[in-house]
Design a protein around this motif. Structure first.
Motif, PDB file in Angstrom:
ATOM      1  N   VAL A 192       0.830  -1.221   0.000  1.00 31.49           N
ATOM      2  CA  VAL A 192       0.000   0.000   0.000  1.00 31.49           C
ATOM      3  C   VAL A 192       0.858   1.263   0.000  1.00 31.49           C
ATOM      4  O   VAL A 192       0.325   2.372   0.009  1.00 31.49           O
ATOM      5  CB  VAL A 192      -0.975   0.031   1.198  1.00 31.49           C
ATOM      6  N   PHE A 193       2.181   1.091  -0.004  1.00 36.02           N
ATOM      7  CA  PHE A 193       3.085   2.232   0.035  1.00 36.02           C
ATOM      8  C   PHE A 193       3.796   2.450  -1.297  1.00 36.02           C
ATOM      9  O   PHE A 193       4.048   1.506  -2.051  1.00 36.02           O
ATOM     10  CB  PHE A 193       4.173   2.028   1.094  1.00 36.02           C
ATOM     11  N   TRP A 194       4.128   3.709  -1.549  1.00 37.48           N
ATOM     12  CA  TRP A 194       5.064   4.049  -2.625  1.00 37.48           C
ATOM     13  C   TRP A 194       6.116   4.986  -2.058  1.00 37.48           C
ATOM     14  O   TRP A 194       5.769   5.983  -1.453  1.00 37.48           O
ATOM     15  CB  TRP A 194       4.357   4.742  -3.793  1.00 37.48           C
ATOM     16  N   PRO A 195       7.391   4.658  -2.220  1.00 39.34           N
ATOM     17  CA  PRO A 195       7.884   3.379  -2.734  1.00 39.34           C
ATOM     18  C   PRO A 195       7.619   2.256  -1.732  1.00 39.34           C
ATOM     19  O   PRO A 195       7.390   2.525  -0.555  1.00 39.34           O
ATOM     20  CB  PRO A 195       9.381   3.632  -2.896  1.00 39.34           C
ATOM     21  N   VAL A 196       7.667   1.025  -2.219  1.00 35.97           N
ATOM     22  CA  VAL A 196       7.441  -0.125  -1.344  1.00 35.97           C
ATOM     23  C   VAL A 196       8.607  -0.222  -0.358  1.00 35.97           C
ATOM     24  O   VAL A 196       9.761  -0.306  -0.771  1.00 35.97           O
ATOM     25  CB  VAL A 196       7.339  -1.430  -2.160  1.00 35.97           C
ATOM     26  N   PRO A 197       8.333  -0.163   0.949  1.00 38.12           N
ATOM     27  CA  PRO A 197       9.418  -0.222   1.938  1.00 38.12           C
ATOM     28  C   PRO A 197       9.994  -1.632   2.030  1.00 38.12           C
ATOM     29  O   PRO A 197       9.344  -2.611   1.649  1.00 38.12           O
ATOM     30  CB  PRO A 197       8.730   0.175   3.240  1.00 38.12           C
ATOM     31  N   ASN A 198      11.204  -1.725   2.569  1.00 38.57           N
ATOM     32  CA  ASN A 198      11.816  -3.047   2.746  1.00 38.57           C
ATOM     33  C   ASN A 198      11.607  -3.560   4.170  1.00 38.57           C
ATOM     34  O   ASN A 198      12.313  -4.459   4.623  1.00 38.57           O
ATOM     35  CB  ASN A 198      13.304  -3.020   2.395  1.00 38.57           C
ATOM     36  N   VAL A 199      10.648  -2.947   4.891  1.00 37.33           N
ATOM     37  CA  VAL A 199      10.293  -3.400   6.235  1.00 37.33           C
ATOM     38  C   VAL A 199       8.772  -3.495   6.325  1.00 37.33           C
ATOM     39  O   VAL A 199       8.049  -2.901   5.526  1.00 37.33           O
ATOM     40  CB  VAL A 199      10.810  -2.429   7.319  1.00 37.33           C
ATOM     41  N   ASP A 200       8.292  -4.250   7.298  1.00 33.36           N
ATOM     42  CA  ASP A 200       6.858  -4.370   7.526  1.00 33.36           C
ATOM     43  C   ASP A 200       6.365  -3.220   8.410  1.00 33.36           C
ATOM     44  O   ASP A 200       7.130  -2.651   9.197  1.00 33.36           O
ATOM     45  CB  ASP A 200       6.531  -5.703   8.203  1.00 33.36           C
ATOM     46  N   SER A 201       5.082  -2.899   8.278  1.00 33.09           N
ATOM     47  CA  SER A 201       4.497  -1.812   9.054  1.00 33.09           C
ATOM     48  C   SER A 201       3.313  -2.316   9.870  1.00 33.09           C
ATOM     49  O   SER A 201       2.657  -3.288   9.492  1.00 33.09           O
ATOM     50  CB  SER A 201       4.017  -0.687   8.125  1.00 33.09           C
ATOM     51  N   SER A 202       3.053  -1.644  10.991  1.00 37.18           N
ATOM     52  CA  SER A 202       1.926  -2.003  11.850  1.00 37.18           C
ATOM     53  C   SER A 202       1.329  -0.745  12.462  1.00 37.18           C
ATOM     54  O   SER A 202       1.965   0.310  12.509  1.00 37.18           O
ATOM     55  CB  SER A 202       2.370  -2.951  12.974  1.00 37.18           C
ATOM     56  N   LEU A 203       0.098  -0.890  12.927  1.00 41.55           N
ATOM     57  CA  LEU A 203      -0.595   0.198  13.604  1.00 41.55           C
ATOM     58  C   LEU A 203      -0.498   0.007  15.117  1.00 41.55           C
ATOM     59  O   LEU A 203      -0.654  -1.111  15.620  1.00 41.55           O
ATOM     60  CB  LEU A 203      -2.067   0.226  13.202  1.00 41.55           C
ATOM     61  N   VAL A 204      -0.225   1.088  15.817  1.00 40.11           N
ATOM     62  CA  VAL A 204      -0.172   1.078  17.275  1.00 40.11           C
ATOM     63  C   VAL A 204      -1.120   2.142  17.808  1.00 40.11           C
ATOM     64  O   VAL A 204      -1.108   3.283  17.326  1.00 40.11           O
ATOM     65  CB  VAL A 204       1.246   1.375  17.800  1.00 40.11           C
ATOM     66  N   SER A 205      -1.949   1.774  18.768  1.00 42.62           N
ATOM     67  CA  SER A 205      -2.811   2.754  19.415  1.00 42.62           C
ATOM     68  C   SER A 205      -2.311   2.983  20.832  1.00 42.62           C
ATOM     69  O   SER A 205      -1.735   2.089  21.454  1.00 42.62           O
ATOM     70  CB  SER A 205      -4.265   2.285  19.440  1.00 42.62           C
ATOM     71  N   PHE A 206      -2.518   4.184  21.326  1.00 46.22           N
ATOM     72  CA  PHE A 206      -2.155   4.474  22.711  1.00 46.22           C
ATOM     73  C   PHE A 206      -3.145   5.465  23.291  1.00 46.22           C
ATOM     74  O   PHE A 206      -3.830   6.192  22.568  1.00 46.22           O
ATOM     75  CB  PHE A 206      -0.717   5.007  22.819  1.00 46.22           C
ATOM     76  N   GLU A 207      -3.224   5.475  24.591  1.00 49.50           N
ATOM     77  CA  GLU A 207      -4.105   6.392  25.308  1.00 49.50           C
ATOM     78  C   GLU A 207      -3.346   7.016  26.460  1.00 49.50           C
ATOM     79  O   GLU A 207      -2.482   6.375  27.062  1.00 49.50           O
ATOM     80  CB  GLU A 207      -5.335   5.654  25.860  1.00 49.50           C
ATOM     81  N   ARG A 208      -3.682   8.268  26.746  1.00 53.72           N
ATOM     82  CA  ARG A 208      -3.103   8.894  27.926  1.00 53.72           C
ATOM     83  C   ARG A 208      -3.953   8.473  29.125  1.00 53.72           C
ATOM     84  O   ARG A 208      -5.153   8.769  29.187  1.00 53.72           O
ATOM     85  CB  ARG A 208      -3.099  10.415  27.798  1.00 53.72           C
ATOM     86  N   GLY A 209      -3.342   7.769  30.048  1.00 53.39           N
ATOM     87  CA  GLY A 209      -4.067   7.319  31.217  1.00 53.39           C
ATOM     88  C   GLY A 209      -3.828   8.241  32.397  1.00 53.39           C
ATOM     89  O   GLY A 209      -3.354   9.373  32.252  1.00 53.39           O
ATOM     90  N   THR A 210      -4.126   7.750  33.579  1.00 49.87           N
ATOM     91  CA  THR A 210      -3.823   8.496  34.793  1.00 49.87           C
ATOM     92  C   THR A 210      -2.318   8.511  34.982  1.00 49.87           C
ATOM     93  O   THR A 210      -1.684   7.449  34.959  1.00 49.87           O
ATOM     94  CB  THR A 210      -4.490   7.835  36.014  1.00 49.87           C
ATOM     95  N   PRO A 211      -1.708   9.677  35.137  1.00 48.41           N
ATOM     96  CA  PRO A 211      -0.250   9.741  35.264  1.00 48.41           C
ATOM     97  C   PRO A 211       0.262   8.864  36.399  1.00 48.41           C
ATOM     98  O   PRO A 211      -0.354   8.772  37.462  1.00 48.41           O
ATOM     99  CB  PRO A 211       0.012  11.228  35.555  1.00 48.41           C
ATOM    100  N   VAL A 212       1.387   8.202  36.164  1.00 42.91           N
ATOM    101  CA  VAL A 212       2.026   7.409  37.203  1.00 42.91           C
ATOM    102  C   VAL A 212       2.680   8.387  38.173  1.00 42.91           C
ATOM    103  O   VAL A 212       3.601   9.117  37.812  1.00 42.91           O
ATOM    104  CB  VAL A 212       3.080   6.452  36.605  1.00 42.91           C
ATOM    105  N   GLU A 213       2.180   8.419  39.390  1.00 46.42           N
ATOM    106  CA  GLU A 213       2.662   9.407  40.350  1.00 46.42           C
ATOM    107  C   GLU A 213       3.870   8.898  41.126  1.00 46.42           C
ATOM    108  O   GLU A 213       4.161   7.710  41.159  1.00 46.42           O
ATOM    109  CB  GLU A 213       1.535   9.770  41.326  1.00 46.42           C
ATOM    110  N   GLY A 214       4.586   9.836  41.725  1.00 47.28           N
ATOM    111  CA  GLY A 214       5.684   9.459  42.606  1.00 47.28           C
ATOM    112  C   GLY A 214       7.035   9.944  42.151  1.00 47.28           C
ATOM    113  O   GLY A 214       8.010   9.858  42.906  1.00 47.28           O
TER     114      GLY A 214
END
Length: 279
Positions: A192-214
């Motif tokens: 699905v890319f141009w140019p075609v990469p020589n590595v694989d790609s993935s999707l990562v999701s993240f969320e901001r949670g409650t800050p780790v205190e201390g």
């Protein structure tokens, strides 16, 4: 109606701008509309959301975000690409083109003051060579940023979402965990890319949670960097430079309730917080 970009349109824009994707900037342009729609859907973009996009390139994902009704703030370091993007939106998404703001800047140097609105989410096909630094910088600089969906090299995605005990668990895993949970969502084919990469790609999701205190963030991150700088060594040895000596590192580890013979990959973010708090 928004017309998404296909392979012919991507090549046409690249030829018009005399753009030759470079490894230095990690440029690989998505040319598959279905992939764009999938990313936008997985990101949960809703009408009216203020979305930050980093490295919009020729505009494939930008158009998909506009089609979902988002207000898009696109940060592009390449002046040529930044100048062309508003016109692409006007040509292919005329009814919502005014929902796009392009900021010509380096994402690793921007702050909230550089943006026209406070983004709630990050949705981006990130340049592979700076993906982790960009995500961590944006989370630090933009308190409004609550969640993200980024496409990165699969190896990087694995490290971002890894948990303690894994061989790939390391600095990116712990630092991202300090902000909140991250998970690998799915793979993206090379075709699905141009140019075609020589590595694989993935999707990562993240969320901001409650800050780790201390502990203050930078003090924690300094300990994490030191702990993984020599992965094969025990924490007592690896943290000698940070603590001042191996003996002192051992004392701090014991005070934090951590076996000095443990290695960094065995600790979760809360363990590192307890350790940093001893210094």
């Amino acid at each position: 109606m928004v017309e998404l970009l296909g392979p012919a349109e991507i090549r046409g824009l690249a030829d018009e701008l005399d753009v030759r994707p470079t490894k230095k900037l990690g440029q690989n342009f998505v040319h598959d509309p279905n992939t764009v729609r999938r990313i936008v859907e997985l990101a949960g973009v809703r009408p009216g959301d203020v979305v930050l996009e980093v490295g919009p390139g020729l505009g494939s994902l930008t158009l998909g975000l506009l089609d979902a009704g988002a207000r898009v703030v696109a940060v592009e370091i390449d002046p040529k690409l930044a100048a062309r993007l508003p016109r692409t939106a006007a040509e292919r998404a005329a009814s919502v083109a005014d929902q796009l703001t392009v900021v010509g800047a380096d994402a690793l140097r921007i702050s909230a003051a550089d943006l026209p609105a406070e983004p709630a989410s990050l949705v981006a096909n990130l340049p592979y060579n700076v993906a982790v630094p960009v995500v961590l910088h944006l989370l630090a600089e933009l308190p409004s940023l609550q969640r993200g969906m980024v496409m990165v090299q699969t190896e990087v995605a694995d490290r971002m979402a890894a948990g303690p005990g894994s061989r790939i668990y390391g600095v990116p895993s712990v630092k991202l965990a300090w902000y909140g949970p991250a998970r690998k969502v799915g793979a993206v084919p090379r075709s699905v890319f141009w140019p075609v990469p020589n590595v694989d790609s993935s999707l990562v999701s993240f969320e901001r949670g409650t800050p780790v205190e201390g502990i203050e963030r930078q003090r924690l991150f300094d300990v994490v960097d030191a702990a993984f700088s020599q992965r094969r060594k025990t924490l007592r040895a690896a943290l000698a430079g940070w603590a001042g000596s191996a003996d002192r590192a051992g004392e701090l580890l014991v005070a934090a309730g951590i076996d000095p013979k443990t290695r960094g990959e065995q600790l979760d973010v809360h363990d590192f917080v307890r350790l940093a708090a001893q210094a």
